[in-house]
Design a protein around this motif. Structure first.
Motif, mmCIF file in Angstrom:
data_model
loop_
_atom_site.group_PDB
_atom_site.id
_atom_site.type_symbol
_atom_site.label_atom_id
_atom_site.label_comp_id
_atom_site.label_asym_id
_atom_site.label_seq_id
_atom_site.Cartn_x
_atom_site.Cartn_y
_atom_site.Cartn_z
ATOM 1 N N GLU A 56 0.812 -1.221 0.000
ATOM 2 C CA GLU A 56 0.000 0.000 0.000
ATOM 3 C C GLU A 56 0.845 1.272 0.000
ATOM 4 O OE1 GLU A 56 0.269 -1.216 4.396
ATOM 5 O OE2 GLU A 56 0.049 -2.259 2.474
ATOM 6 N N HIS A 57 2.128 1.154 0.297
ATOM 7 C CA HIS A 57 3.025 2.315 0.319
ATOM 8 C C HIS A 57 3.816 2.485 -0.980
ATOM 9 C CE1 HIS A 57 2.135 3.023 4.498
ATOM 10 N NE2 HIS A 57 2.401 1.755 4.757
ATOM 11 N N TYR A 58 3.576 1.610 -1.949
ATOM 12 C CA TYR A 58 4.347 1.593 -3.191
ATOM 13 C C TYR A 58 3.461 1.996 -4.365
ATOM 14 C CZ TYR A 58 7.697 -1.179 -0.507
ATOM 15 O OH TYR A 58 8.589 -1.618 0.439
ATOM 16 N N GLU A 59 4.010 2.818 -5.241
ATOM 17 C CA GLU A 59 3.300 3.207 -6.453
ATOM 18 C C GLU A 59 4.264 3.079 -7.633
ATOM 19 O OE1 GLU A 59 1.248 7.181 -8.357
ATOM 20 O OE2 GLU A 59 1.345 6.988 -6.180
ATOM 21 N N ARG A 60 3.895 2.221 -8.576
ATOM 22 C CA ARG A 60 4.753 1.982 -9.747
ATOM 23 C C ARG A 60 4.866 3.271 -10.555
ATOM 24 N NH1 ARG A 60 6.741 -2.439 -12.411
ATOM 25 N NH2 ARG A 60 5.577 -3.883 -11.102
ATOM 26 N N THR A 61 6.073 3.515 -11.064
ATOM 27 C CA THR A 61 6.294 4.693 -11.905
ATOM 28 C C THR A 61 6.695 4.232 -13.307
ATOM 29 O OG1 THR A 61 8.666 4.967 -11.489
ATOM 30 C CG2 THR A 61 7.147 5.928 -9.857
#
Length: 118
Positions: A56-61
């Motif tokens: 939940e703390h990770y966002e793919r870039t």
């Protein structure tokens, strides 16, 4: 693809102990199965199985890089407590054969997170 050798050694070994990774005081990963990668004269890098991260703390870039020894890296930004660290985490989703152990793992820029080894 380049192969590790005497002029550019790469070693992989289990990290002893439990690793906790924090971003802005929030636990973003904890693992008993982290791997330490030592490559040539670079500082060691710790890789954590993706199954041990708090997704939940990770966002793919869209950011990508290429290493001739390890393959193509994809990136994630970390988010916690209203703050973001852009491209703070990377992963080799299809690592080259010589470093296949890090496939399915993530690594963190050490200036963006805090590591605790217990």
């Amino acid at each position: 693809m380049k192969m590790p050798g005497p002029d550019h050694p790469i070693t992989l070994s289990p990290l002893n102990g439990r690793l906790t990774v924090r971003f802005r005081g929030v636990q973003v990963a904890q693992s008993d199965n982290a791997i330490e990668l030592k490559e040539a004269s670079y500082p060691p890098v710790i890789y954590v199985p993706r199954s041990d991260i708090s997704i939940e703390h990770y966002e793919r870039t869209e950011h990508r890089t290429h290493c001739p020894y390890k393959g193509d890296a994809s990136y994630f930004s970390l988010n916690a407590n209203g703050e973001t660290a852009e491209n703070a985490v990377w992963t080799y989703e299809e690592a080259y054969p010589s470093v296949k152990q890090i496939e399915g793992h993530v690594a963190f820029y050490p200036d963006r997170v805090t590591f605790e080894i217990h």
